[in-house]
Design a protein around this motif. Sequence first.
Motif: not given
Length: 421
Positions: A405-420
């Motif tokens: 779950v931690g890895k999934v959250v880190d991956s989603l955070f990285a993606r959202s940072a790119k979109i922003m």
Amino acid sequence: MSSFLPATTDSIALALEAKDPSEGISILYRVLGDPSSSPEALRMKEQAITNLTDLLRQENRAEDLRSLLTQLRPFFSLIPKAKTAKIVRGIIDSVAKIPGTSELQILLCKEMVQWTRDEKRTFLRQRVEARLATLLMETKEYSQALTLLNGLVKEVRRLDDKLLLVDIDLLESKLHFSLRNLPKAKAALTAARTAANAIYVPPAQQGAIDLQSGILHAEEKDYKTAYSYFFEAFESFNALEDPKAVFSLKYMLLCKIMVSQADDVAGIISSKAGLQYVGPDLDAMKAVADAHSKRSLKLFETALRDFKAQLEEDPIVHRHLSSLYDTLLEQNLCRLIEPFSRVEIAHIAELIELPIDHVERKMSQMILDKKFAGTLDQGAGCLVIFDDPKTDAIYPATLETISNVGKVVDSLFARSAKIMT
């Protein structure tokens, strides 16, 4: 009769031909009393000093050697500084060969340090101070030795005297090792190796570096690397016929025992190189190797008792053998209690041939270290062994899920940072 003899080859020959050592010593003292300071006379006096030093050492006259060094001070002002340094170090070395003179050597070095300071002989002072630090370490005056070395190392680094720097760094490594400060011991040894790589190092000094490297690697339980260093040290010392060769060989055998290759010990001892050093040290290691091969604690204890000087009183061997003894004892105890769920401690002590209190103490330590599950019923004098508790699979599975779950959250955070952005 004249109080002195002329400093000539005839006078020195007369001293060498003397039947009684005391008579030879007396003649050589009279040669040194010759007031002549011609180049030939000075050369003859140097020869007389060498012969006199040898005779006094053979006669174990340490105090006379000390007073000779004081008596020669006016002579030192007439000869080159390098020759003075050679004579001083030669006399100090001779005193060191006389048994039971540690305190006298320390006193002698302190006197010479003071004299070299007064005479501003920096080169000689640094070497005598390094010798003094070695003596202080041998007499376990670690803090004094370390204080002396700390000042000396800064001074020698500034002068960039690489050969002396190697000696000092190596000595510092040994000091920190004696104080059980392994990180500093390793750092000082690395500094010694670095300085040694920049110059030609005599084989004896290279052997000492390899020996110290082996000791530090063995301390970190890296016995295979330690063995190769001890082997290099043994090669150096053996070629020089240095007594330290037997210690290098002894530590090589220790490494073989510690990596459970005790069967190789007899082969190394019976090799051409090993046979030169057959004696109590190698006999002690062979006895330990036999005990280890047979996994016999009784033979192990017999070896420790019979070869106390070679095993117990050598701090390096003693430390590793204590660890080996503990491992062997634990293995034997685990094997003996395996068939039981409840057993008398006296019965286990009888099977392992050790005192009951010793076995009881070791078992309680093993229970605390979770080497096996059980408890000591001291009222009944029994050991109660529990069944191995089954580990619940839910805990590792839960930890794995949380990690994913931690890895999934880190991956989603990285993606959202790119979109922003």
